[in-house]
Design an enzyme around this catalytic site. Sequence first.
Site, mmCIF file in Angstrom:
data_model
loop_
_atom_site.group_PDB
_atom_site.id
_atom_site.type_symbol
_atom_site.label_atom_id
_atom_site.label_comp_id
_atom_site.label_asym_id
_atom_site.label_seq_id
_atom_site.Cartn_x
_atom_site.Cartn_y
_atom_site.Cartn_z
ATOM 1 C CG LEU A 154 -0.966 1.955 -4.060
ATOM 2 C CD1 LEU A 154 -2.029 1.693 -5.119
ATOM 3 C CD2 LEU A 154 0.012 0.787 -3.968
ATOM 4 C CG HIS A 155 5.394 5.206 -4.676
ATOM 5 N ND1 HIS A 155 6.025 4.569 -5.726
ATOM 6 C CD2 HIS A 155 5.821 4.575 -3.547
ATOM 7 C CE1 HIS A 155 6.820 3.618 -5.257
ATOM 8 N NE2 HIS A 155 6.700 3.589 -3.940
ATOM 9 C CG HIS B 61 3.483 0.910 -5.438
ATOM 10 N ND1 HIS B 61 3.546 1.932 -4.513
ATOM 11 C CD2 HIS B 61 4.145 -0.133 -4.886
ATOM 12 C CE1 HIS B 61 4.196 1.520 -3.444
ATOM 13 N NE2 HIS B 61 4.585 0.274 -3.640
ATOM 14 C CD GLN C 240 7.925 -7.081 3.991
ATOM 15 O OE1 GLN C 240 7.349 -8.001 3.438
ATOM 16 N NE2 GLN C 240 8.310 -5.985 3.342
ATOM 17 C CE LYS D 280 11.863 1.554 -3.413
ATOM 18 N NZ LYS D 280 12.284 0.870 -2.133
ATOM 19 C CG ASP D 281 12.342 -2.868 -2.997
ATOM 20 O OD1 ASP D 281 12.951 -2.405 -2.017
ATOM 21 O OD2 ASP D 281 11.250 -2.420 -3.389
ATOM 22 N N GLY E 83 0.808 -1.201 0.000
ATOM 23 C CA GLY E 83 0.000 0.000 0.000
ATOM 24 C C GLY E 83 0.845 1.255 0.000
ATOM 25 C CB SER F 111 10.598 4.689 -1.233
ATOM 26 O OG SER F 111 10.392 3.954 -0.040
#
Length: 365
Positions: free
Chosen positions: A69-70, A73, A97, A202-203, A67, A243
Amino acid sequence: MRALARLGLFGSIARRPSPALALFCRNMTTGLPPSPIPLFPTVASYRVWRRKAFDEKKSVGFVATMGALHEGHLSLVRRSLAENDLTVMSIFVNPAQFAPHEDLATYPRTLPRDLELLTAISVDTPFGPRSASAVFVPTVSEMYPSGITQSVAEQKGTFVEVKGYGHQMEGRTRPNFFRGVATVVTKLFNVIEPTRTYFGQKDIQQALLLRRLTRDLLLSHPEPQNLFIVPTARDPSTSLALSSRNAYLSPHEREHAAPALYAALQAAQSAWEANASKADCVARAVAVIEETQRKLGDSADIRLDYVDMNDPESFDVLPDGTSRADWEADVGGRPVILSGAIWVGKTRLIDNIVLSRSAAFTKPC
Protein backbone atom coordinates in the site's frame (compact mmCIF):
# COMPACT_ATOMS: atom_id res chain seq x y z
CA MET A 1 -3.06 -14.10 30.75
CA ARG A 2 -2.70 -11.06 33.01
CA ALA A 3 -0.68 -9.31 30.31
CA LEU A 4 -3.38 -10.07 27.78
CA ALA A 5 -6.01 -8.77 30.17
CA ARG A 6 -4.10 -5.51 30.57
CA LEU A 7 -4.14 -5.19 26.78
CA GLY A 8 -7.89 -5.55 26.79
CA LEU A 9 -7.84 -8.95 25.14
CA PHE A 10 -10.00 -10.53 27.84
CA GLY A 11 -13.51 -9.56 28.82
CA SER A 12 -14.32 -8.75 32.42
CA ILE A 13 -16.87 -11.51 33.01
CA ALA A 14 -15.42 -14.86 34.06
CA ARG A 15 -12.37 -14.34 31.88
CA ARG A 16 -14.51 -14.62 28.75
CA PRO A 17 -12.33 -13.91 25.68
CA SER A 18 -13.05 -10.51 24.23
CA PRO A 19 -13.70 -10.04 20.49
CA ALA A 20 -10.17 -8.63 20.25
CA LEU A 21 -8.66 -11.83 21.66
CA ALA A 22 -10.79 -13.99 19.42
CA LEU A 23 -9.57 -12.00 16.45
CA PHE A 24 -5.95 -12.17 17.66
CA CYS A 25 -6.12 -15.94 18.12
CA ARG A 26 -7.80 -16.50 14.76
CA ASN A 27 -5.14 -14.50 12.96
CA MET A 28 -2.38 -16.43 14.72
CA THR A 29 -3.89 -19.83 13.84
CA THR A 30 -4.35 -18.86 10.17
CA GLY A 31 -0.81 -17.53 9.86
CA LEU A 32 -2.06 -13.96 9.44
CA PRO A 33 -0.40 -11.11 11.34
CA PRO A 34 -2.22 -9.74 14.40
CA SER A 35 -4.48 -6.84 13.50
CA PRO A 36 -7.26 -4.87 15.19
CA ILE A 37 -9.08 -4.96 11.85
CA PRO A 38 -10.94 -8.23 11.16
CA LEU A 39 -9.09 -10.29 8.55
CA PHE A 40 -11.07 -12.76 6.45
CA PRO A 41 -9.01 -15.37 4.56
CA THR A 42 -12.01 -17.30 3.23
CA VAL A 43 -15.15 -16.46 1.30
CA ALA A 44 -17.30 -18.24 3.87
CA SER A 45 -15.92 -16.27 6.84
CA TYR A 46 -16.34 -12.95 5.03
CA ARG A 47 -19.92 -13.74 4.01
CA VAL A 48 -20.94 -14.19 7.63
CA TRP A 49 -19.71 -10.64 8.28
CA ARG A 50 -21.38 -9.33 5.11
CA ARG A 51 -24.77 -10.80 6.01
CA LYS A 52 -24.67 -8.88 9.27
CA ALA A 53 -24.02 -5.64 7.36
CA PHE A 54 -26.95 -6.43 5.07
CA ASP A 55 -29.20 -7.11 8.07
CA GLU A 56 -28.16 -3.81 9.64
CA LYS A 57 -28.75 -2.02 6.30
CA LYS A 58 -25.23 -0.58 6.29
CA SER A 59 -23.49 0.57 3.14
CA VAL A 60 -20.17 -1.08 2.28
CA GLY A 61 -17.39 0.64 0.35
CA PHE A 62 -14.70 -1.48 -1.28
CA VAL A 63 -11.09 -0.88 -2.30
CA ALA A 64 -9.43 -3.72 -4.23
CA THR A 65 -5.62 -3.87 -3.97
CA MET A 66 -2.68 -6.21 -4.42
CA GLY A 67 -1.09 -4.84 -1.25
CA ALA A 68 2.19 -2.92 -0.99
CA LEU A 69 0.00 0.00 0.00
CA HIS A 70 0.92 3.61 -0.67
CA GLU A 71 -0.80 6.97 -0.40
CA GLY A 72 -2.73 6.30 -3.60
CA HIS A 73 -4.46 3.29 -2.03
CA LEU A 74 -5.01 5.16 1.21
CA SER A 75 -6.69 8.04 -0.61
CA LEU A 76 -9.22 5.54 -1.97
CA VAL A 77 -9.80 4.24 1.56
CA ARG A 78 -10.39 7.76 2.88
CA ARG A 79 -12.91 8.42 0.13
CA SER A 80 -14.73 5.20 1.00
CA LEU A 81 -14.72 5.96 4.72
CA ALA A 82 -16.28 9.36 4.05
CA GLU A 83 -19.07 7.90 1.92
CA ASN A 84 -19.95 4.53 3.49
CA ASP A 85 -20.91 3.07 6.85
CA LEU A 86 -18.31 0.30 6.46
CA THR A 87 -15.17 -0.02 4.34
CA VAL A 88 -13.56 -3.25 3.16
CA MET A 89 -10.18 -3.65 1.48
CA SER A 90 -8.97 -6.74 -0.33
CA ILE A 91 -5.28 -7.63 -0.50
CA PHE A 92 -4.59 -10.30 -3.10
CA VAL A 93 -1.76 -10.61 -5.62
CA ASN A 94 -3.66 -11.97 -8.60
CA PRO A 95 -1.62 -14.45 -10.66
CA ALA A 96 -4.08 -14.33 -13.59
CA GLN A 97 -3.04 -10.79 -14.53
CA PHE A 98 0.68 -11.57 -14.74
CA ALA A 99 2.20 -13.04 -17.89
CA PRO A 100 4.76 -15.83 -17.35
CA HIS A 101 7.65 -13.40 -17.94
CA GLU A 102 6.31 -10.71 -15.58
CA ASP A 103 7.04 -9.99 -11.92
CA LEU A 104 4.57 -12.20 -10.03
CA ALA A 105 7.31 -13.81 -7.91
CA THR A 106 8.95 -10.50 -6.98
CA TYR A 107 5.87 -8.30 -6.62
CA PRO A 108 6.08 -6.60 -3.17
CA ARG A 109 4.21 -8.46 -0.44
CA THR A 110 4.11 -6.36 2.74
CA LEU A 111 0.98 -7.46 4.61
CA PRO A 112 2.08 -6.51 8.17
CA ARG A 113 3.05 -2.99 7.04
CA ASP A 114 -0.12 -2.72 4.94
CA LEU A 115 -2.24 -3.46 7.99
CA GLU A 116 -0.33 -0.91 10.06
CA LEU A 117 -0.99 1.78 7.45
CA LEU A 118 -4.65 0.83 7.17
CA THR A 119 -5.13 0.75 10.93
CA ALA A 120 -3.75 4.28 11.25
CA ILE A 121 -6.42 5.80 8.99
CA SER A 122 -9.48 7.46 10.52
CA VAL A 123 -11.88 9.87 8.88
CA ASP A 124 -14.18 12.21 10.78
CA THR A 125 -17.72 12.24 9.40
CA PRO A 126 -21.04 13.74 10.57
CA PHE A 127 -21.76 10.27 11.96
CA GLY A 128 -18.52 10.09 13.95
CA PRO A 129 -15.01 8.83 13.14
CA ARG A 130 -14.71 5.89 10.77
CA SER A 131 -11.89 3.44 10.17
CA ALA A 132 -11.49 0.33 8.03
CA SER A 133 -13.97 -2.39 8.93
CA ALA A 134 -12.52 -5.53 7.36
CA VAL A 135 -9.79 -6.87 5.10
CA PHE A 136 -10.31 -9.79 2.72
CA VAL A 137 -7.00 -11.68 2.39
CA PRO A 138 -7.70 -14.85 0.40
CA THR A 139 -5.22 -17.46 -0.77
CA VAL A 140 -4.78 -18.29 -4.42
CA SER A 141 -6.66 -21.57 -3.98
CA GLU A 142 -9.56 -19.72 -2.35
CA MET A 143 -9.88 -17.39 -5.34
CA TYR A 144 -9.17 -20.02 -8.00
CA PRO A 145 -10.71 -23.30 -6.80
CA SER A 146 -10.10 -24.88 -10.23
CA GLY A 147 -6.43 -23.93 -10.02
CA ILE A 148 -4.51 -21.25 -11.92
CA THR A 149 -1.46 -21.04 -14.12
CA GLN A 150 0.02 -17.94 -15.73
CA SER A 151 -0.12 -19.59 -19.16
CA VAL A 152 -3.52 -18.74 -20.64
CA ALA A 153 -3.34 -21.73 -22.98
CA GLU A 154 -3.11 -24.09 -20.00
CA GLN A 155 -5.77 -22.47 -17.80
CA LYS A 156 -8.90 -24.38 -16.83
CA GLY A 157 -12.07 -23.06 -15.25
CA THR A 158 -14.13 -19.91 -15.64
CA PHE A 159 -12.65 -16.59 -16.75
CA VAL A 160 -14.15 -13.23 -17.66
CA GLU A 161 -13.21 -11.26 -20.77
CA VAL A 162 -14.52 -7.89 -21.90
CA LYS A 163 -14.40 -8.45 -25.65
CA GLY A 164 -13.16 -5.69 -27.92
CA TYR A 165 -11.79 -3.45 -25.17
CA GLY A 166 -8.72 -5.22 -23.82
CA HIS A 167 -6.27 -5.11 -26.73
CA GLN A 168 -5.73 -1.35 -26.97
CA MET A 169 -3.55 0.91 -24.79
CA GLU A 170 -2.15 -1.26 -21.98
CA GLY A 171 -3.59 -4.36 -23.63
CA ARG A 172 -1.28 -3.88 -26.61
CA THR A 173 1.76 -4.53 -24.39
CA ARG A 174 0.03 -6.87 -21.90
CA PRO A 175 -2.43 -8.83 -24.07
CA ASN A 176 -3.98 -11.02 -21.33
CA PHE A 177 -3.77 -8.51 -18.51
CA PHE A 178 -7.39 -7.32 -18.62
CA ARG A 179 -8.73 -10.87 -18.83
CA GLY A 180 -7.02 -11.53 -15.51
CA VAL A 181 -8.24 -8.25 -14.01
CA ALA A 182 -11.83 -8.75 -15.16
CA THR A 183 -11.86 -12.28 -13.77
CA VAL A 184 -10.50 -11.46 -10.33
CA VAL A 185 -12.56 -8.30 -9.87
CA THR A 186 -15.75 -10.12 -10.87
CA LYS A 187 -14.92 -12.69 -8.19
CA LEU A 188 -14.18 -9.95 -5.65
CA PHE A 189 -17.43 -8.15 -6.42
CA ASN A 190 -19.30 -11.46 -5.94
CA VAL A 191 -17.63 -11.96 -2.56
CA ILE A 192 -17.56 -8.41 -1.17
CA GLU A 193 -20.93 -7.25 -2.57
CA PRO A 194 -19.99 -3.58 -2.26
CA THR A 195 -22.42 -0.71 -2.28
CA ARG A 196 -19.69 1.49 -3.76
CA THR A 197 -16.19 0.74 -5.02
CA TYR A 198 -13.17 2.96 -5.72
CA PHE A 199 -10.37 2.72 -8.29
CA GLY A 200 -7.48 5.05 -9.06
CA GLN A 201 -7.22 7.05 -12.27
CA LYS A 202 -3.61 5.89 -12.76
CA ASP A 203 -5.12 2.64 -14.08
CA ILE A 204 -7.73 4.50 -16.15
CA GLN A 205 -8.29 1.80 -18.77
CA GLN A 206 -8.79 -0.80 -16.06
CA ALA A 207 -11.30 1.37 -14.21
CA LEU A 208 -13.33 2.18 -17.33
CA LEU A 209 -13.29 -1.45 -18.42
CA LEU A 210 -14.57 -2.53 -14.99
CA ARG A 211 -17.31 0.07 -15.12
CA ARG A 212 -18.38 -1.42 -18.45
CA LEU A 213 -18.20 -4.91 -16.93
CA THR A 214 -20.59 -3.97 -14.12
CA ARG A 215 -23.02 -2.63 -16.71
CA ASP A 216 -22.74 -5.55 -19.16
CA LEU A 217 -23.09 -8.20 -16.43
CA LEU A 218 -26.02 -6.35 -14.80
CA LEU A 219 -24.29 -6.32 -11.44
CA SER A 220 -26.15 -4.93 -8.45
CA HIS A 221 -23.14 -4.78 -6.09
CA PRO A 222 -21.84 -2.46 -7.30
CA GLU A 223 -24.07 -0.86 -9.87
CA PRO A 224 -22.15 0.96 -12.64
CA GLN A 225 -22.90 4.40 -11.23
CA ASN A 226 -21.32 3.35 -7.94
CA LEU A 227 -17.89 2.59 -9.39
CA PHE A 228 -15.86 5.73 -8.72
CA ILE A 229 -12.58 6.75 -10.37
CA VAL A 230 -10.41 8.79 -8.01
CA PRO A 231 -7.68 11.18 -9.27
CA THR A 232 -4.13 9.82 -9.33
CA ALA A 233 -2.06 10.38 -6.18
CA ARG A 234 1.39 11.81 -6.93
CA ASP A 235 4.70 12.35 -5.22
CA PRO A 236 4.54 15.96 -3.98
CA SER A 237 8.09 16.77 -5.09
CA THR A 238 8.37 14.99 -8.46
CA SER A 239 4.71 14.46 -9.51
CA LEU A 240 5.52 10.78 -10.14
CA ALA A 241 2.31 8.73 -10.03
CA LEU A 242 2.35 6.59 -6.90
CA SER A 243 2.62 2.87 -7.62
CA SER A 244 3.63 -0.24 -5.72
CA ARG A 245 6.20 -0.91 -8.44
CA ASN A 246 7.97 2.36 -7.61
CA ALA A 247 9.66 0.29 -4.90
CA TYR A 248 11.76 -1.28 -7.65
CA LEU A 249 13.31 2.10 -8.55
CA SER A 250 16.62 3.31 -7.18
CA PRO A 251 16.59 6.75 -5.51
CA HIS A 252 18.32 8.20 -8.60
CA GLU A 253 15.78 6.63 -10.97
CA ARG A 254 12.87 7.75 -8.83
CA GLU A 255 14.03 11.37 -8.65
CA HIS A 256 15.50 11.97 -12.10
CA ALA A 257 14.25 9.38 -14.60
CA ALA A 258 10.76 8.21 -13.65
CA PRO A 259 9.17 11.72 -13.55
CA ALA A 260 9.91 12.06 -17.28
CA LEU A 261 6.72 10.20 -18.16
CA TYR A 262 4.37 12.68 -16.53
CA ALA A 263 6.42 15.58 -17.89
CA ALA A 264 6.06 14.08 -21.36
CA LEU A 265 2.30 13.77 -20.98
CA GLN A 266 2.08 17.36 -19.75
CA ALA A 267 3.95 18.50 -22.88
CA ALA A 268 1.45 16.62 -25.03
CA GLN A 269 -1.41 18.13 -23.04
CA SER A 270 -0.13 21.66 -23.65
CA ALA A 271 0.15 20.95 -27.37
CA TRP A 272 -3.40 19.55 -27.46
CA GLU A 273 -4.77 22.63 -25.70
CA ALA A 274 -2.98 24.76 -28.32
CA ASN A 275 -4.90 22.79 -30.99
CA ALA A 276 -1.93 20.79 -32.30
CA SER A 277 -2.64 17.55 -34.10
CA LYS A 278 -2.56 14.28 -32.23
CA ALA A 279 0.65 13.32 -34.07
CA ASP A 280 2.32 16.55 -32.97
CA CYS A 281 1.18 16.02 -29.37
CA VAL A 282 2.70 12.55 -29.28
CA ALA A 283 5.89 13.88 -30.88
CA ARG A 284 6.19 16.51 -28.12
CA ALA A 285 5.91 13.79 -25.49
CA VAL A 286 8.45 11.55 -27.19
CA ALA A 287 10.87 14.50 -27.37
CA VAL A 288 10.68 14.96 -23.59
CA ILE A 289 11.54 11.29 -23.01
CA GLU A 290 14.43 11.44 -25.46
CA GLU A 291 15.80 14.65 -23.95
CA THR A 292 15.66 13.18 -20.45
CA GLN A 293 17.55 10.11 -21.64
CA ARG A 294 20.15 12.33 -23.29
CA LYS A 295 20.68 14.37 -20.11
CA LEU A 296 20.95 11.33 -17.85
CA GLY A 297 23.30 9.45 -20.16
CA ASP A 298 24.46 6.16 -18.71
CA SER A 299 23.24 6.98 -15.17
CA ALA A 300 19.72 5.71 -15.95
CA ASP A 301 18.13 3.63 -18.67
CA ILE A 302 14.83 5.04 -20.01
CA ARG A 303 12.92 3.32 -22.81
CA LEU A 304 9.62 4.48 -24.24
CA ASP A 305 6.91 1.83 -24.49
CA TYR A 306 4.15 4.03 -25.91
CA VAL A 307 2.42 7.40 -25.78
CA ASP A 308 -0.99 7.65 -27.40
CA MET A 309 -4.41 9.26 -27.29
CA ASN A 310 -7.59 7.19 -27.12
CA ASP A 311 -11.35 7.47 -27.11
CA PRO A 312 -12.51 6.65 -23.53
CA GLU A 313 -15.57 4.76 -24.74
CA SER A 314 -14.12 2.54 -27.48
CA PHE A 315 -10.41 2.85 -26.51
CA ASP A 316 -9.77 3.38 -30.23
CA VAL A 317 -6.68 5.39 -31.12
CA LEU A 318 -7.34 8.91 -32.38
CA PRO A 319 -6.28 9.52 -36.01
CA ASP A 320 -2.93 11.29 -36.26
CA GLY A 321 -4.39 14.42 -37.86
CA THR A 322 -7.07 14.99 -35.20
CA SER A 323 -6.87 18.26 -33.25
CA ARG A 324 -8.83 19.32 -30.20
CA ALA A 325 -11.11 21.48 -32.36
CA ASP A 326 -11.72 18.53 -34.71
CA TRP A 327 -12.46 16.19 -31.81
CA GLU A 328 -14.85 18.55 -30.06
CA ALA A 329 -16.67 19.27 -33.31
CA ASP A 330 -17.05 15.54 -33.92
CA VAL A 331 -17.99 14.19 -30.46
CA GLY A 332 -18.87 17.22 -28.37
CA GLY A 333 -17.78 17.05 -24.76
CA ARG A 334 -16.32 13.55 -24.75
CA PRO A 335 -12.79 13.62 -23.31
CA VAL A 336 -9.61 12.03 -24.60
CA ILE A 337 -7.32 9.71 -22.65
CA LEU A 338 -3.67 10.69 -23.07
CA SER A 339 -1.61 7.82 -21.69
CA GLY A 340 1.85 6.40 -21.80
CA ALA A 341 4.29 3.86 -20.44
CA ILE A 342 8.05 3.84 -20.08
CA TRP A 343 10.68 1.47 -18.79
CA VAL A 344 13.10 2.83 -16.22
CA GLY A 345 15.71 0.13 -15.91
CA LYS A 346 13.69 -3.04 -15.31
CA THR A 347 10.62 -1.20 -14.00
CA ARG A 348 7.64 -0.44 -16.22
CA LEU A 349 5.69 2.70 -15.27
CA ILE A 350 2.33 3.94 -16.56
CA ASP A 351 0.49 7.25 -16.28
CA ASN A 352 -2.25 9.23 -17.97
CA ILE A 353 -3.98 12.60 -18.22
CA VAL A 354 -7.66 12.98 -19.05
CA LEU A 355 -8.01 15.74 -21.62
CA SER A 356 -11.40 17.17 -20.83
CA ARG A 357 -13.12 20.47 -20.22
CA SER A 358 -15.42 18.70 -17.80
CA ALA A 359 -14.36 17.59 -14.32
CA ALA A 360 -17.26 15.10 -14.36
CA PHE A 361 -15.52 12.52 -16.58
CA THR A 362 -14.30 10.28 -13.77
CA LYS A 363 -17.62 10.49 -11.96
CA PRO A 364 -20.09 7.61 -12.37
CA CYS A 365 -21.71 7.10 -15.74
